[in-house]
Design an enzyme around this catalytic site. Structure first.
Site, PDB file in Angstrom:
ATOM      1  N   HIS A  28      -9.075  -7.774   1.191  1.00 43.19           N
ATOM      2  CA  HIS A  28      -8.057  -6.735   1.364  1.00 43.19           C
ATOM      3  C   HIS A  28      -7.155  -6.630   0.140  1.00 43.19           C
ATOM      4  O   HIS A  28      -6.728  -5.546  -0.228  1.00 43.19           O
ATOM      5  CB  HIS A  28      -7.211  -7.011   2.612  1.00 43.19           C
ATOM      6  CG  HIS A  28      -6.179  -8.071   2.410  1.00 43.19           C
ATOM      7  ND1 HIS A  28      -6.481  -9.416   2.359  1.00 43.19           N
ATOM      8  CD2 HIS A  28      -4.843  -7.961   2.205  1.00 43.19           C
ATOM      9  CE1 HIS A  28      -5.372 -10.099   2.139  1.00 43.19           C
ATOM     10  NE2 HIS A  28      -4.369  -9.249   2.049  1.00 43.19           N
TER      11      HIS A  28
ATOM     12  N   THR B  62      -9.862 -12.472   3.114  1.00 38.44           N
ATOM     13  CA  THR B  62     -10.726 -11.297   2.943  1.00 38.44           C
ATOM     14  C   THR B  62     -10.456 -10.656   1.588  1.00 38.44           C
ATOM     15  O   THR B  62      -9.619 -11.118   0.824  1.00 38.44           O
ATOM     16  CB  THR B  62     -10.450 -10.267   4.055  1.00 38.44           C
ATOM     17  OG1 THR B  62      -9.123  -9.746   3.873  1.00 38.44           O
ATOM     18  CG2 THR B  62     -10.584 -10.892   5.433  1.00 38.44           C
TER      19      THR B  62
ATOM     20  N   PHE C 231       0.821  -1.207   0.000  1.00 39.46           N
ATOM     21  CA  PHE C 231       0.000   0.000   0.000  1.00 39.46           C
ATOM     22  C   PHE C 231       0.859   1.264   0.000  1.00 39.46           C
ATOM     23  O   PHE C 231       0.471   2.285  -0.567  1.00 39.46           O
ATOM     24  CB  PHE C 231      -0.948   0.001   1.212  1.00 39.46           C
ATOM     25  CG  PHE C 231      -1.962   1.097   1.168  1.00 39.46           C
ATOM     26  CD1 PHE C 231      -3.104   0.976   0.386  1.00 39.46           C
ATOM     27  CD2 PHE C 231      -1.792   2.254   1.906  1.00 39.46           C
ATOM     28  CE1 PHE C 231      -4.048   1.991   0.342  1.00 39.46           C
ATOM     29  CE2 PHE C 231      -2.728   3.269   1.870  1.00 39.46           C
ATOM     30  CZ  PHE C 231      -3.868   3.142   1.081  1.00 39.46           C
TER      31      PHE C 231
ATOM     32  N   ILE D  73      -0.829 -11.277  -1.127  1.00 41.33           N
ATOM     33  CA  ILE D  73      -1.421 -12.609  -1.232  1.00 41.33           C
ATOM     34  C   ILE D  73      -2.896 -12.518  -0.864  1.00 41.33           C
ATOM     35  O   ILE D  73      -3.269 -11.876   0.118  1.00 41.33           O
ATOM     36  CB  ILE D  73      -0.666 -13.597  -0.320  1.00 41.33           C
ATOM     37  CG1 ILE D  73       0.799 -13.702  -0.794  1.00 41.33           C
ATOM     38  CG2 ILE D  73      -1.345 -14.968  -0.324  1.00 41.33           C
ATOM     39  CD1 ILE D  73       1.707 -14.518   0.107  1.00 41.33           C
TER      40      ILE D  73
END
Length: 173
Positions: free
Chosen positions: A97, A95, A66, A91
């Site tokens: 994400h 979830t 990020f 990876i």
């Protein structure tokens, strides 16, 4: 093309511009360090192999994928670079994400490329599991870091206004 169908370390060396007059930034995410550091090594070695002087390769580490666009912007503001390579690994996991992070990183790098006129290279793996990441960080599918370095050399030469050669870009005049 899916990397399962192509080795990420395979490229036509004869059509690659000379990197000896270019400067590169490499931004590496520490998250999934076993993967990202292997990507970095493949990237760094490929730049050197094609003439990039070690003194003109600038590296910074950021906590995770990020943070790649912010790290890339900071590095590009401090050094005169022809291309900035961003290496990370997100990876999938349990979830969503990964979708949010991958979209944010890709959009961030596209925005940097467009607003600065400088190439920011997306060298981020987006595998479903750790084994797929290993396969693309020097394993059976090659090394995405090599692919990112080759892209940076080609785009860096374009940015530096070098003669990238008619053959290298695939046009017939």
């Amino acid at each position: 093309m899916a990397s399962a169908l192509k080795n990420l370390s395979t490229y036509d060396e004869t059509n690659l511009p000379d990197a000896s007059k270019l400067s590169f930034g490499i931004v590496v995410a520490d998250w999934n360090a076993d993967i990202t550091h292997a990507l970095y090594q493949g990237c760094f070695d490929t730049l050197l192999k094609h003439g990039a002087p070690e003194a003109r390769i600038f590296t910074v580490q950021v906590p995770g994928a990020f943070e790649l666009p912010a790290g890339a912007r900071i590095l590009a503001s401090r050094e005169k670079l022809d291309a900035v390579i961003c290496l990370g690994c997100v990876i999938k996991g349990e979830t969503k994400h990964d979708e949010y992070i991958n979209n944010a990183v890709s959009q961030g790098l596209v925005n940097l490329s467009i607003t600065t006129g400088r190439p920011f290279i997306y060298g981020v793996l987006t595998p479903n599991d750790h084994q797929q990441a290993l396969d693309r960080a020097g394993g059976r599918h090659g090394n995405k870091g090599v692919e990112a370095a080759v892209t940076a050399i080609r785009m860096g030469a374009l940015h530096a206004d070098q003669d990238i050669g008619r053959k290298a870009i695939g046009f017939r005049f």
